[in-house]
Scaffold this active site. Structure first.
Site, short mmCIF file in Angstrom:
data_model
loop_
_atom_site.label_atom_id
_atom_site.label_comp_id
_atom_site.label_asym_id
_atom_site.label_seq_id
_atom_site.Cartn_x
_atom_site.Cartn_y
_atom_site.Cartn_z
CB CYS A 84 -0.95 -0.01 1.19
SG CYS A 84 -0.22 -0.63 2.71
CG HIS A 120 -0.85 3.89 4.72
ND1 HIS A 120 -1.53 3.68 5.91
CD2 HIS A 120 -0.51 2.66 4.26
CE1 HIS A 120 -1.60 2.37 6.15
NE2 HIS A 120 -1.00 1.73 5.16
N1 LIG Z 1 -5.11 -3.42 5.06
C1 LIG Z 1 -4.41 -2.83 4.11
O1 LIG Z 1 -4.29 -1.58 4.06
C2 LIG Z 1 -3.73 -3.65 3.05
C3 LIG Z 1 -3.15 -2.98 1.97
C4 LIG Z 1 -2.50 -3.73 0.99
C5 LIG Z 1 -2.45 -5.09 1.09
N2 LIG Z 1 -3.01 -5.71 2.16
C6 LIG Z 1 -2.95 -7.17 2.22
O2 LIG Z 1 -4.26 -7.67 2.01
C7 LIG Z 1 -4.42 -8.88 2.75
C8 LIG Z 1 -5.65 -8.78 3.66
O3 LIG Z 1 -5.48 -7.70 4.54
P1 LIG Z 1 -6.67 -7.10 5.40
O4 LIG Z 1 -6.10 -5.83 5.92
O5 LIG Z 1 -7.94 -7.10 4.65
O6 LIG Z 1 -6.75 -8.16 6.61
P2 LIG Z 1 -8.01 -8.59 7.52
O7 LIG Z 1 -8.96 -7.46 7.70
O8 LIG Z 1 -7.38 -9.18 8.73
O9 LIG Z 1 -8.72 -9.73 6.66
C9 LIG Z 1 -8.13 -11.00 6.47
C10 LIG Z 1 -9.05 -11.85 5.64
O10 LIG Z 1 -8.43 -13.11 5.39
C11 LIG Z 1 -9.39 -14.13 5.70
N3 LIG Z 1 -8.79 -15.41 6.05
C12 LIG Z 1 -8.07 -15.71 7.15
N4 LIG Z 1 -7.75 -17.03 7.15
C13 LIG Z 1 -8.30 -17.54 6.02
C14 LIG Z 1 -8.37 -18.84 5.46
N5 LIG Z 1 -7.79 -19.89 6.05
N6 LIG Z 1 -9.03 -19.02 4.28
C15 LIG Z 1 -9.63 -17.97 3.66
N7 LIG Z 1 -9.61 -16.71 4.16
C16 LIG Z 1 -8.95 -16.51 5.32
C17 LIG Z 1 -10.18 -13.55 6.85
O11 LIG Z 1 -11.37 -14.28 7.02
P3 LIG Z 1 -12.11 -14.36 8.48
O12 LIG Z 1 -12.85 -13.07 8.63
O13 LIG Z 1 -13.01 -15.53 8.32
O14 LIG Z 1 -11.04 -14.55 9.49
C18 LIG Z 1 -10.39 -12.14 6.31
O15 LIG Z 1 -11.42 -12.14 5.35
C19 LIG Z 1 -3.09 -9.10 3.46
O16 LIG Z 1 -2.27 -9.92 2.65
C20 LIG Z 1 -2.51 -7.73 3.55
O17 LIG Z 1 -1.10 -7.73 3.65
C21 LIG Z 1 -3.67 -5.02 3.14
#
Ligand SMILES: NC(=O)c1ccc[n+]([C@@H]2O[C@H](COP(=O)([O-])OP(=O)(O)OC[C@H]3O[C@@H](n4cnc5c(N)ncnc54)[C@H](OP(=O)(O)O)[C@@H]3O)[C@@H](O)[C@H]2O)c1
Length: 353
Positions: free
Chosen positions: A135, A248
């Site tokens: 990001c 950010h």
């Molecule tokens: N947040 C940001 O600003 C951002 C920016 C760029 C990239 N990212 C990347 O995007 C990804 C997600 O980030 P996020 O911020 O959205 O995190 P998050 O809010 O913690 O969401 C994580 C997601 O992954 C799912 N998950 C966990 N274990 C799983 C499994 N075994 N099978 C299928 N789904 C599963 C969770 O489902 P449950 O709800 O069922 O646990 C939830 O839907 C990460 O790789 C992160 O590095 C994030």
């Protein structure tokens, strides 16, 4: 696989997370022509549904045949899930647009910010993994690109101020809970999400440290910036988690290869960049708070918006080739889901509504 009536069958892995939720909102908001829509999350979310464009979709667990018939799968469930499941999506005939860091520095995988290097996207009939950058990297390169093209880059230094939403849904909850605790006079409890308490605090660490003292987020920014811009320019990054909710911010010190005399020239160059909004310096300098409306972006202001905003552009006093600027963007939108959807729009030649 042919696309029936130009409808794209879409999967979203991590649909219950903050990035996944933003994907679902954007599919609707941009009128993305999806046919089937399959939503995946962990076992913990089984039984839940999400509503997209007025229709309710069940949350499923990942399964070997779960991607059959899909043309496109957005992954936002972390590195481990992507590493295992993104290749399976491609084997099933889908493009895997991956938000994790799993494939970003793989020389065989395109790391795409569409405004900059969409030329590297594979043809529509050649499904592949496409990596979505970090990001903080995305907003930095969107700002650097017009400067690199017009003046050339000699060096980039960047310090980040990253919101808790960058750490996912748990990061947001942690800020709310720890702030409430602090306001109620409780001692800060140890955080499972951040390396130090985040309420009323700044934490100069995102990820683990390497031997040279850089943390993972810094290494991502330094490596990914060079890969996306296709430049061997030195990039030095220092990342900080701050107790803001979403968006950010970055201060960048950008050293150009050509001398530029006027701030307006830099502002005009940035304003010509795709996906960029420039907030120009106030005509008169002011040193008092509240004398004039803020002529610069802030995290709270950009949250929920699409562009990358740049403000406070001025020249370094001791190095006339170096320009300072404040770059702010929504990490869940351009920093993640919006960039992913824009990649898909380019692959499938879709014009957003
Ligand atoms: N947040 C940001 O600003 C951002 C920016 C760029 C990239 N990212 C990347 O995007 C990804 C997600 O980030 P996020 O911020 O959205 O995190 P998050 O809010 O913690 O969401 C994580 C997601 O992954 C799912 N998950 C966990 N274990 C799983 C499994 N075994 N099978 C299928 N789904 C599963 C969770 O489902 P449950 O709800 O069922 O646990 C939830 O839907 C990460 O790789 C992160 O590095 C994030």
């Amino acid at each position: 696989m042919s696309i029936v009536n130009e409808r794209v069958n879409v999967g979203v892995v991590g649909a219950t997370g903050v990035v996944g939720e933003t994907f679902l909102n954007l599919l609707e908001e941009r009128g993305f022509p999806f046919g089937e829509l399959r939503l995946f999350a962990s076992e913990a979310s089984q039984g839940q549904t999400r509503t997209v464009s007025g229709r309710e979709y069940p949350i499923q667990v990942l399964s070997e045949d779960g991607f059959d018939g899909l043309h496109l799968v957005f992954f936002s469930s972390g590195d481990d899930i992507s590493r295992v499941w993104a290749p399976k999506a491609v084997a099933a005939g889908a493009f895997a647009v991956d938000n994790s860091a799993a494939f970003r520095m793989d020389p065989e995988v395109a790391l795409i910010v569409p405004e900059i290097n969409a030329d590297l996207l594979p043809a529509r009939n050649k499904p592949a993994i496409i990596a979505n950058p970090n990001c903080s990297t995305i907003q930095l390169v969107v700002a650097l690109q017009p400067l690199a093209k017009k003046y050339g880059l000699q060096a980039v230094r960047v310090a980040t101020y990253q919101s808790v939403s960058g750490a996912g849904r748990n990061g947001i909850e942690e800020l709310f809970n720890s702030t409430r605790e602090a306001l109620e006079g409780e001692e800060p409890s140890a955080s499972a999400i951040f390396p130090a308490p985040i309420a009323f605090n700044c934490v100069p660490q995102i990820g683990g440290f390497n031997e040279q003292g850089f943390c993972t987020e810094e290494v991502k920014i330094m490596n990914e910036t060079r890969k996306i811009l296709r430049l061997e320019v030195p990039v030095s990054a220092f990342t900080v988690r701050v107790p803001t909710l979403n968006g950010h911010a970055e201060v960048a010190w950008v050293t150009l290869a050509k001398t530029v005399h006027h701030t307006e020239e830099i502002e005009n160059c940035l304003a010509s960049g795709e996906g960029l909004e420039v907030m120009r310096s106030a005509p008169k300098a002011t040193n008092a708070v509240g004398q004039s409306p803020a002529a610069y972006p802030t995290q709270a202001m950009v949250s929920g918006r699409d562009p990358v905003y740049v403000g406070r552009i001025h020249r370094d006093l001791h190095d006339p080739a170096t320009w300072l600027m404040w770059i702010v963007s929504d990490n869940l939108k351009k920093g993640a889901a919006l960039n992913g959807i824009q990649i898909a729009e380019r692959i499938f030649d879709i014009k957003p509504q």
